[in-house]
Design a protein around this motif. Structure first.
Motif, mmCIF file in Angstrom:
data_model
loop_
_atom_site.group_PDB
_atom_site.id
_atom_site.type_symbol
_atom_site.label_atom_id
_atom_site.label_comp_id
_atom_site.label_asym_id
_atom_site.label_seq_id
_atom_site.Cartn_x
_atom_site.Cartn_y
_atom_site.Cartn_z
ATOM 1 N N THR A 305 0.310 7.160 3.578
ATOM 2 C CA THR A 305 1.603 6.646 4.004
ATOM 3 C C THR A 305 2.412 7.724 4.693
ATOM 4 N N PRO A 306 2.690 7.534 5.969
ATOM 5 C CA PRO A 306 3.567 8.512 6.619
ATOM 6 C C PRO A 306 4.944 8.472 5.952
ATOM 7 N N THR A 307 5.533 9.628 5.722
ATOM 8 C CA THR A 307 6.847 9.642 5.082
ATOM 9 C C THR A 307 7.920 10.150 6.032
ATOM 10 N N ALA A 312 9.290 4.994 9.704
ATOM 11 C CA ALA A 312 8.514 4.989 8.457
ATOM 12 C C ALA A 312 9.437 4.792 7.268
#
Ligand code: FES
Ligand code: FES
Lengths: 413, 716, 150
Positions: A305-307, A312
């Protein structure tokens, strides 16, 4: 001209009387068939105002460069609906695009497709409509600019693109194919949205089913091209999609297609849906640049998961609750994103529509809805969410701009 | 004690839901226990039975602010009890619990701790005196030779000991002493030390009973729709369609609302959808947001004076004659409360009684309204106050109780009404929109020589408690952070032009006047500092010269936040200082504006001097939560109207700060022996000005309109 | 009639298939620990576990559950991780009004199940679907860290 139509109309009138008589003993089956055909023809979608009573009309259609046209009230109200219509008048409107008092209907009403319906068919539909509760609903006057405000201009249009007569069955094809062709080309009027239109708002004859427009939405290429059409879909996927609005790996129908399935296709018999697929499979391939990458959930799980980034973060807050960050959908299959064309196209036109306006699908489990993302997100926020979705789930560089969001918002209101 | 036993008992009677819990476990599940048979109840706040079960009655309702724990600590301190062993009950509606400041039995205005600080300790000290007296009499010893510990009275000289419960009956027969002395702070064992919240276990295990969790035998579930335009009426309901929905039981009407009853809330919701109510929008159908703001800006421009609320020196002359004049106009929006628990109320009306299960900040008002509507006597109405899933001022209104009673009296069964979130937001009563016009003169040294300030907006108090309006028509709440400031301006003038908001009911909202006023005042001071070319903290300190506590928190915050360290490009640091609700705060916030324009709130450092701390960790918790609440509102929120209808309907359009948008918050507490101040609303007030100032520092342009992420042009 | 398995027990409920699990829990079964906040999958207060995955019960039709086991806040304390999370919540005094907390705890347990040692950014992303109006985010973060360390 008038004489020709009048002659035809009176012939039809007599015919329909005969038909009605022939079927008089069997009205209940006629009504049932009428309901089925009304579903297959998606009458409800267009003839219901947003939030309004089904079939009471008033839904606005914005035709770029032409103006706004409102659908009519199909309930049997005498003053404002079709209560005073004769079978013949109804048939003429549906199949020929000629309303009462010789008003030529605009081609938003897909009468070029409905010409495939027989007088029997329209009489059945009409018989069913007459069982609905009459609703008094005065429809706003159409707001169209010159020259389209002159209804007579439609006569000329009809001369050029006049509804063709119902085609005969092709004996070299299976019964299923013929039934499918009738459903797709006729009541289903798939081409109305899925075929590009020319400058005069007529369907292109050179690129059938290569993708078109449905209001503010893109209608995708449904020709049999394996890359840009539906040639790569399995029969099971096509069936699931048409029947339930969702197919794993292809996402969930949204916007106008969700309406079509909610109020139409999902009521059709399995045989008819299969027949449509049989026919759709034989549509000539149309290669367009609507080519998406197939991003699997496995790949998404691997990426993690890109944070970082506004898109995002906003996705994690407002969207991941249902869609999950790997796009597998949290609870009902309808929330899956992976593989959907809408998340795979860099321009994100439909994606922005879904985000801005939400979407709803009627299913056997009830209404499955995605809420719109609200006013308190800026155009930039929406663009960021869209580009994040396209990048993460579609493996493409999204090109959605705040300006495009602004334009989509302005058109949607 | 000012509160007699008789007053307490007069308000009770009837229902006894005796839920006897074993002692030695903290009881804070939120359900009410009305047990008046207890032998020892020296006042409205304490009961002790013969088994030694001690029950504290909570005058203020618990809606997250931690008051159940704070109140218990105050009483347990004087009564020498382990707070964990006490049972807690919500007070029933009774004049015994009227809050003098609020004019009714009400929880709000950050008054809870201030109001209870002496009251509850005296209540407990009185009880202790009586219990000790009873034991001493029994033993024939001097009460002064006895001591108490953990619910037991000891006479060390003779080695005798007796539990409170054993002497409860005797203590109950003793006359209540007129006054008692309180324990000196040096002897505090509980007050001033962080204590875990007593309601935590029940809330973490989800056994806590909120209003929405009420379950009564035979109850049916309902949901309502009222006319989305204020003042409109119900025209048509598609009853047939609604009744065709599986599970729909009844369809009830009021002139302006419809209620669908079902076997589940879902059935009721689906029934309401099918009912598709049609409305006559009435006279507010033309109201939109532009009109609201236009009226406010018109008021700001009117040449006549408004209600003059403060006049010190000749401020207009001082400004006009100053070395430099500076003026600004600020605009703030309508806001919804959007408490996490949607509005709900469960009511059962029978010919001779009415039971109400609800979370309310105003139980007496709710009870009296129910009595009026049902025609029952006040003591036939039994209101069971439950835990509140977020108040923020929403439950200071009780119109939803009135609506529920009006529906429930139409049916024989208990009716549980739960509003949809859409109903909760669109039919909320809103924090008003305001426009402020403020001007100042600066001396050649860049010091403020005078301030003139005009507030334009409604007077909420005029509706909520008309007797609270000042004789000149001023709403005193608006003075907070406007006239009542820690700054020492040489000349100042404040007037108020009252403009009631068309088309909505306006109400209290977390931080009330303070939240409103502080955004204007602290933004404006910041602008003045910039105009004078001075550091915002130094500029403030200079003008705070007479207020040591204000300077104390400002210096502490500035030190902890490394104020003097420069921020990287694209980032900014903003400050706000305040004296509100009897407490001092200085708040410094860091923000970062990314290249793409998105705003991140990175950190907030808050220094707090709220006088004596009762439960320090809960002070921290309230500051943290209050700030988050305020940050979300300041960045995102605005209620807008179109044709009289509220356009925000759910969280998708009324955006709430989420965890990945939440800053790190550091709270630094100042030790103080001043009387405790309120704390629950202070953080919320600090958020908007500190953020606006930080954004200005980061971007170089001023933010004079809320929400900060909306367009910044005023709606003039 | 639907048979649904909740916290290890099978409950037969007679409701239309489109009834969301939330209302089956709250109204039919009287399990009011799971809360209602928005009804449109935006707030997370209705979070329960379906097959161990956190789901929004307000948007989950009972017809979609089938034989997948459901765990609610009433049952989450029956395993060690659930207990650890609840203990951390109490130790750090996370709750204020408490209304959102059952949902927060359900999301936190689900996160720690798949990611026993989350970074702060993982916590933020996993928990951002749960709104807290009282603003307890800082303590939720700390409590998850503490439960992860335990
Ligand atoms: S109630 Fe289900 S997400 Fe809000
Ligand atoms: S604790 Fe109140 S909403 Fe989270």
């Amino acid at each position: 001209m008038r004489g020709w139509f009048a002659r035809l109309a009176s012939t039809l009138f007599v015919l329909s009387l005969l038909v009605a008589k022939a079927h008089g003993a069997d009205t209940s089956s006629q009504i049932a068939r009428g309901e089925y055909l009304a579903r297959a023809s998606d009458c409800e979608v267009c003839h219901t105002a947003p939030g309004g009573t089904p079939f009471a009309g008033g839904r606005p259609f914005k035709l770029p460069g032409i103006g706004t046209i409102y659908s009519t009230n199909l309930t049997p109200d005498r003053a404002t609906g079709v209560g005073d219509y004769t079978d013949a008048q109804f048939a003429r409107a549906v199949r020929r695009g000629v309303g009462r008092g010789w008003k030529h209907l605009y081609p938003v009403m897909p009468y070029t497709s409905y010409a495939y319906l027989s007088a029997d068919d329209t009489a059945a539909i009409f018989a069913w409509l007459k069982t609905l509760r009459p609703v008094t609903a005065t429809i706003p006057a159409n707001d169209v600019g010159f020259p389209y405000n002159i209804r007579a201009a439609m006569i000329g249009w009809n001369l050029l693109y006049r509804p063709s007569a119902g085609r005969r069955d092709d004996p070299s094809r299976s019964a299923a194919w013929n039934q499918g062709r009738w459903l797709v080309e006729g009541p289903g009027h798939c081409a109305e949205c899925h075929t590009p239109r020319n400058m005069l708002y007529a369907k292109s004859s050179s690129q059938p089913y290569a993708g078109g427009q449905a209001e503010e939405w893109d209608a995708y290429n449904i020709s049999s091209d394996p890359e840009s059409g539906i040639g790569g879909w399995s029969d099971e996927s096509l069936f699931a999609y048409l029947h339930t609005g969702h197919a794993d790996g292809h996402g969930t129908a949204s916007g106008p297609m969700a309406d079509v399935i909610s109020h139409g296709v999902r009521y059709m018999t399995d045989e008819d849906v299969h027949a449509m697929i049989t026919y759709l499979r034989t549509l000539p391939q149309q290669r367009t640049n609507v080519i998406t990458d197939r991003v699997s959930p496995e790949r998404l799980a691997r990426i993690g998961t890109p944070t970082e980034g506004n898109g995002a973060r906003l996705f994690a807050g407002a969207c991941a609750g249902c869609h999950l960050t790997d796009g597998t959908g949290r609870q009902v299959p309808y929330a899956t994103l992976w593989g959907a064309r809408t998340v795979g196209l860099p321009g994100g036109r439909n994606l922005v529509q879904v985000i801005l306006h939400g979407s709803a699908l009627e299913t056997s489990m009830g209404r499955i809805a995605m809420p719109q993302v609200g006013d308190e997100y800026s155009d930039r926020d929406i663009a960021d969410i869209a580009n994040y979705v396209i990048g993460h789930f579609g493996n493409r560089a999204g090109t959605v701009t705040p300006q495009a969001v602004q334009a989509a918002l302005a058109n949607g209101d | 004690m000012s509160v007699s036993r008789r007053t307490l008992l007069g308000g009770l009677g009837g229902l006894v839901l005796a839920v006897q819990m074993p002692p030695r476990r903290a009881r804070a599940t939120g359900t009410i226990v009305e047990d008046v048979t207890t032998p020892f109840s020296p006042n409205a706040f304490i009961r002790i039975d013969e088994r030694g079960v001690v029950t504290f009655i909570m005058r203020n309702v618990e809606m997250g602010q931690g008051i159940y724990t704070g109140a218990t600590l105050l009483m347990a301190e004087e009564l020498d009890l382990d707070p964990e062993t006490v049972q807690l009950e919500a007070a029933p509606p009774d004049v015994a619990y009227v809050d003098k400041d609020m004019g009714t039995q009400a929880t709000g205005g950050s008054t809870s701790t201030m109001g209870e600080w002496v009251l509850l300790r005296k209540a407990a000290a009185t009880a202790r005196v009586l219990l000790v007296q009873a034991a001493a009499t029994r033993w024939g010893v001097d009460p002064a030779a006895c001591r108490t510990e953990a619910g037991v009275i000891h006479h060390d000289a003779s080695g005798r000991a007796v539990g409170y419960g054993e002497v409860a009956a005797e203590a109950g027969r003793l006359p209540v002493p007129p006054d008692v002395s309180l324990r000196p702070p040096s002897a505090f064992r509980l007050i001033g030390r962080s204590h875990h919240r007593l309601d935590s276990p029940a809330k973490v295990h989800a056994t806590a009973q909120f209003g929405i969790d009420a379950r009564v035998d035979g109850m049916k579930f309902a949901t309502v729709a009222a006319c989305p335009v204020m003042g409109g009426t119900l025209v048509h309901v598609n009853e047939g369609a609604a009744r065709a929905v599986s599970g729909v039981v009844d369809i009830l009407r009021l002139p302006n609302a419809v209620c669908v009853v079902g076997s589940t809330t879902w059935a009721a919701q689906m029934g309401l959808k099918a009912a598709a109510p049609e409305w006559n929008a009435g006279e507010n159908a033309h109201v939109d947001t532009a009109l609201v703001y236009r009226q406010l800006h018109d008021g700001a421009a009117q040449p006549e004076r408004g209600i003059v609320a403060q006049e010190k020196g000749d401020a207009h002359a001082a400004v006009a004659g100053a070395h430099r004049q500076y003026a600004a106009t600020y605009q703030q929006p309508l806001l919804a409360h959007a408490t996490m628990e949607p509005v709900n109320c469960t009511v059962h009306v029978t010919p001779d009684r009415c039971d109400i299960w609800v979370g309310t900040q105003v139980p007496l008002r709710a009870r009296d309204s129910a009595a009026r509507i049902t025609g029952l006597a006040a003591d036939q109405v039994h209101l069971h106050n439950m835990y509140i899933g977020g108040g923020f001022g929403r439950r200071l209104e009780h119109e939803y109780v009135e609506q529920a009673v009006q529906f429930a009296r139409q049916v024989p069964y208990p009716l549980k009404i739960v509003w949809s979130r859409e109903e909760d937001i669109t039919l909320d009563r809103f924090r008003p929109a305001y426009v402020d016009q403020i001007a100042a003169g600066l001396s050649s040294h860049g010091n403020i020589v005078g301030v003139t300030h005009r507030i334009v907006g409604p007077a909420v108090v005029a509706r909520w408690a008309p007797e609270g309006l000042m004789p000149n028509g001023m709403d005193g709440d608006l003075l907070a952070a406007a006239a009542d400031v820690p700054y020492d301006f040489r000349a100042s003038y404040l007037d108020f032009v009252r403009r009631e908001t068309p088309g909505v009911v306006t109400a209290w909202w977390r931080g009330v006047g303070g939240t409103r006023g502080l955004f204007v005042m602290e933004s404006f001071i910041d602008e003045l500092a910039a105009v004078a070319g001075r550091d915002p903290i130094e500029f403030r300190r200079h003008h705070l010269k007479n207020d040591a506590r204000a300077i104390g928190v400002l210096d502490l915050a500035s030190d902890k936040a490394n104020w003097s360290q420069p921020m990287p490009k694209g980032s900014g640091r903003g400050v706000a200082v305040q004296f509100l609700f009897g407490s001092y705060l200085a708040t410094i916030m860091d923000v970062k504006v990314d290249d793409d324009g998105s705003v991140r709130v990175l950190r907030a450092v808050v220094a707090v001097d709220c006088g004596r701390l009762v439960n320090p960790d809960q002070v921290r918790s309230q500051i943290e939560g209050g700030l988050m609440f305020g940050i979300g509102a300041a960045l995102f929120n605005e209620i807008t109207l179109d044709h009289g209808r509220v356009q925000q309907r759910n969280f998708n359009r009324y955006r709430v700060l989420r965890m990945n948008e939440a800053p790190v918050i550091e709270v630094h507490l100042v030790e103080s022996d001043a009387d405790p101040g309120g704390i629950g609303e202070t953080g919320t007030a600090a958020a908007a000005p500190a953020l606006a100032n930080a954004l200005a520092a980061a971007t170089g342009r001023r933010y004079r309109r809320l929400p900060l992420l909306g367009k910044q042009e005023l709606d003039v | 009639m639907y048979d649904i398995q909740i916290n290890g027990d099978v409950h037969s409920v007679d409701v239309p298939g489109d009834t969301p699990l939330l209302w089956v829990l709250r109204d039919v079964l009287g399990m009011t620990g799971t809360k209602f906040g928005c009804g449109i999958a935006q707030c997370g207060v209705c979070t329960v576990h379906l097959d161990g995955q956190p789901v929004r019960s307000c948007s989950l039709p009972v017809a979609a559950i089938g034989t997948h086991p459901v765990t609610t806040i009433e049952g989450i304390g029956s395993d060690a991780l659930g207990q650890a999370v609840q203990k951390a919540w109490i130790d750090l005094d996370v709750v204020q009004c408490g209304y959102c907390q059952p949902g927060q705890i359900m999301s936190a347990v689900a996160l720690l199940k798949t990611n026993p040692h989350p970074e702060d950014s993982d916590i933020d992303m996993a928990m951002s679907g749960n709104i807290c109006r009282c603003g307890t985010y800082q303590r939720i973060r700390a409590a998850i860290r503490s439960a992860a360390g335990a």
